[in-house]
Write an enzyme that holds these catalytic residues in place. Structure first.
Site, PDB file in Angstrom:
ATOM      1  N   ASP A 237      15.432   1.139 -12.081  1.00 30.94           N
ATOM      2  CA  ASP A 237      14.344   0.167 -12.166  1.00 30.94           C
ATOM      3  C   ASP A 237      13.557   0.280 -13.466  1.00 30.94           C
ATOM      4  OD1 ASP A 237      14.506  -1.569 -10.116  1.00 30.94           O
ATOM      5  OD2 ASP A 237      12.731  -0.888  -9.048  1.00 30.94           O
TER       6      ASP A 237
ATOM      7  N   ASP B  31      10.656   0.211   4.754  1.00 32.16           N
ATOM      8  CA  ASP B  31      11.647   0.844   5.623  1.00 32.16           C
ATOM      9  C   ASP B  31      11.294   0.700   7.095  1.00 32.16           C
ATOM     10  OD1 ASP B  31      13.558   2.066   3.719  1.00 32.16           O
ATOM     11  OD2 ASP B  31      11.778   3.092   3.017  1.00 32.16           O
TER      12      ASP B  31
END
Length: 729
Positions: free
Chosen positions: A142, A446
């Site tokens: 990233d 998550d």
């Protein structure tokens, strides 16, 4: 004799003794809590009539006890049916019948996540004991860093030698760093003393030293190479090697622009899902953090013991493995870095519909995350684009899954598609991050994702083998531990306040017990923690009783509740294989987290909800400080942390210490009435003695700074003054 093809691939053992103990404890403790509130309500009515005791402090105590009772009730769902699973990977079918697996590894900043550690994770994933032609490893960078890209290329070169070496000798440790740092006899196992092996090992060790040196030179400008504004780049790391001998390795740097929200790790995983669908398209994928390497190479085969079982496979969405760590002080884990209390709870979750996603170390079914089970099969292509975006190739890969004939060569047309799928605008006006893929809920993706999958009917499993399948690095200093848990606590509160709140969203779509599991908002401990760290102590100085007299039969009730909760926790700790010292560290660190992590997360979540604060993701630093590591290994607390984290803890400690010492004459004078209240400051003083030591007795660089102690003295005085005002009402 039963043939191997009919033998079960796995067995689920219900822990019956523990289950009976848990249910008996739930029954008795629940009766005690009901009796406790009966006492509180009847006593409150008397106080309202007589006003002999200040009303406001008493009401605060009742509210705090109610919050504690609520948290306890929610937590009991994880105690209802604890299970343990055993797998038999040796019973799996031949390699030719195993499904393909993609491995997703996420990294973000080469300055905070050193390349050597990240590449060890990559190499360990490539070295899994799994058919190489059915294994593909994707590294999401990233930061768009050339340092990381060069490191991946170097990792491929070393892996070309390392993977055949691992297979030839059947090594059980396939992470290079872990292998070469382990005891030679345990690492080399049965080949110790073999001349051919010794020669090969020496060559590999030399090559690894060269690999380390190359990464070190390459990482000189690691921080400068990090970027938040870069185009997408996807590169197949390959050479002329036979794909049947080497797994696929792909570097992915998605496009990032300052004016587009990148959605942190969730956004990175969504890009990996799309990119991998066009290249390898494994029906299952493994998610790893960049510092969580594969320790047991059989993990993929262990997961397949569930996915290849026709009886349960159709409903299994993911298999979660625990997070275990290589840098833990097993004798005295002073920061409770193992988080064993959380993992104990997952065994109970597994006994219901399964555990939540825990960030990494899980194998997931691609079909579950892409949501194809919820979309009509005869839906028109244009309608599919609403869910999956504008790429026809991507949609085709979802509904007609197949491996590319030559997955190591990308045609120009396919490369253009990959650039489109990894662009920062691909998600716009689609259901990515909403109905399909990872959910975009800042740091809570998550848990939100697993909540939705459970509500859609998918179940999950938790596998905790004797030998850890994955090992990572965990914070071993106070500052990083508190920062990490503040981020986690904020995520839990964000879920509770979002439209996906388990109290509403989950309760309508899943069983009561499973809804309770998701609704266990442990960070609400901040409310009773601050109450019991302030109110009883101040009332003690003024001689105001808040609890039954020692001679009152109801005193036995309160004593039972106190002892019941602590003894039950000890029993759980011992059954998990931990010691009394572990239980003490759990208690101490739990107090520290409630006083700082939960306190800041609580206010950040509220301010964010009303639009006065914007959450920022704080990346955990993976660079170890040698001095802090040395103190951790010696069991010495390192207080080189932000004053914002230390002042709340030190202030409460000073308040408890002062009120207890000053209140000793009052305790002796009114022992029958005030002795129960003296327990709170006494327990706080004893359990958190390290704070007293850090403020007044230590002289080393890891002590609490004098400026922090002075600030804490001032804050504790302010708390006492405001607390005293409560006694007027």
């Amino acid at each position: 004799m039963e043939s191997s093809c009919t033998l079960p691939l796995h067995v689920c053992h219900v822990k019956k003794t523990e289950m009976v103990i848990n249910r008996l404890h739930i029954f008795l403790h629940a009766i005690a809590i009901v009796a406790q509130f009966y006492y509180r309500i009847t006593t409150l009515s008397q106080i309202i009539k007589t006003r002999e005791t200040p009303l406001l402090p008493y009401l605060i105590v009742i509210v705090s006890e109610f919050v504690l009772a609520f948290i306890w009730i929610m937590h009991q769902a994880s105690q209802w049916r604890p299970v343990k699973r055993t797998v038999y990977p040796e019973r799996l079918p031949d390699d030719g019948k195993l499904p393909a697996i993609d491995v997703f590894i996420c990294t973000a900043h080469p300055g905070k996540e050193p390349s050597l550690g990240v590449m060890n994770t990559v190499i360990s994933a490539m070295s899994l004991d799994y058919p190489p032609d059915k294994l593909a490893v994707y590294l999401s960078d990233d930061g768009g860093s050339y340092v990381t890209l060069h490191a991946v290329r170097e990792a491929w070169k070393f892996a070309r030698l390392w993977i055949p070496f691992c297979r030839k000798y059947g090594l059980r440790i396939r992470c290079p760093e872990s292998y070469f740092s382990a005891d030679e006899e345990s690492a080399d196992e049965k080949f110790t003393g073999c001349s051919d092996f010794a020669a090969d090992r020496k060559i590999i060790e030399t090559k690894y030293a060269e690999f380390q040196e190359a990464l070190e030179k390459n990482s000189v400008n690691a921080n400068a190479s990090y970027s938040r504004n870069h185009p997408s780049r996807i590169e197949m790391i390959t050479d002329e090697s036979d794909p049947k001998e080497m797994p696929l390795l792909v570097y992915v740097a998605r496009e990032k622009r300052p004016d587009h929200h990148h959605h942190f790790k969730a956004g990175a995983l969504n890009v990996l899902l799309r990119v991998s669908a066009l290249i390898s398209n494994g029906p299952y994928f493994l998610v790893l953090d960049c510092d969580m390497y594969c320790y047991d190479p059989s993990s993929a085969r262990q997961a397949m013991c569930f996915y290849l079982d026709p009886k349960i496979s159709p409903e299994i969405g993911w298999v979660q493995f625990p997070h275990k760590f290589h840098n833990i002080n097993n004798e005295n884990d002073i920061y409770d870095s193992r988080n064993n209390s959380f993992w104990r709870g997952l065994q109970g979750m597994d006994g219901l519909r399964g555990p939540m996603l825990c960030g990494s170390n899980f194998f997931m079914r691609r079909e579950a995350i892409c949501g194809t089970d919820t979309i009509q099969k005869d839906i028109h292509l244009n309608q599919l684009k609403k869910f999956f975006g504008s790429s026809n190739e991507f949609i085709r890969s979802i509904y007609k899954p197949q491996l590319l004939e030559d997955r190591q060569n990308l045609a120009g047309r396919l490369q253009n598609e990959l650039q489109l799928l990894s662009s920062c605008t691909y998600d716009d006006d689609t259901e990515w991050g909403k109905e399909v893929g990872y959910k975009y809920v800042t740091v809570s993706e998550d848990t939100i994702t697993s909540l939705i999958l459970h509500c859609r009917g998918w179940r999950s499993l938790y596998l905790d083998p004797a030998r850890p399948c994955f090992l990572g690095a965990t914070p071993t200093n106070l500052n990083d531990m508190l920062v990490q848990h503040t981020r986690w606590a904020l995520g839990v509160l964000q879920i509770a306040l979002s439209r996906f709140s388990p109290f509403v969203y989950g309760a309508l779509r899943m069983s009561i017990l499973q809804s309770m599991l998701y609704a266990t908002v442990g960070c609400l401990y901040v409310v009773p923690f601050y109450c019991f760290a302030i109110i009883p102590q101040i009332c003690l100085l003024y001689g105001i009783p808040l609890y039954p007299k020692v001679s009152d039969p109801f005193f036995i009730l309160f004593a039972f509740i106190f002892m019941s909760s602590h003894v039950k926790n000890l029993q759980a700790v011992f059954l998990y294989g931990d010691s009394f010292r572990t239980a003490l560290n759990d208690l101490r660190v739990g107090m520290m987290r409630s006083g700082t992590c939960h306190f800041y997360a609580f206010w950040e979540a509220i301010l964010e909800r009303i639009g006065l604060y914007k959450t920022h993701f704080v990346l955990t630093n993976k660079v170890a400080d040698k001095e802090q590591t040395r103190r951790y290994e010696q069991g010495i607390y390192d207080f080189q942390a932000s004053s914002l984290l230390l002042v709340p803890l030190c202030s409460l400690y000073i308040l408890n210490l002062a009120t207890f010492i000053i209140g000793i004459p009052m305790i002796f004078h009114k022992a029958d009435e005030l002795l129960p209240q003296a327990v709170f400051p006494f327990l706080g003083i004893i359990v958190n003695y390290h704070l007293l030591e850090g403020m007044f007795f230590r002289k080393d660089s890891g002590r609490i700074a004098p400026s922090v102690t002075l600030q804490s003295l001032a804050v504790s005085a302010v708390i006492f003054c405001f607390g005293s005002l409560l006694l007027l009402y």
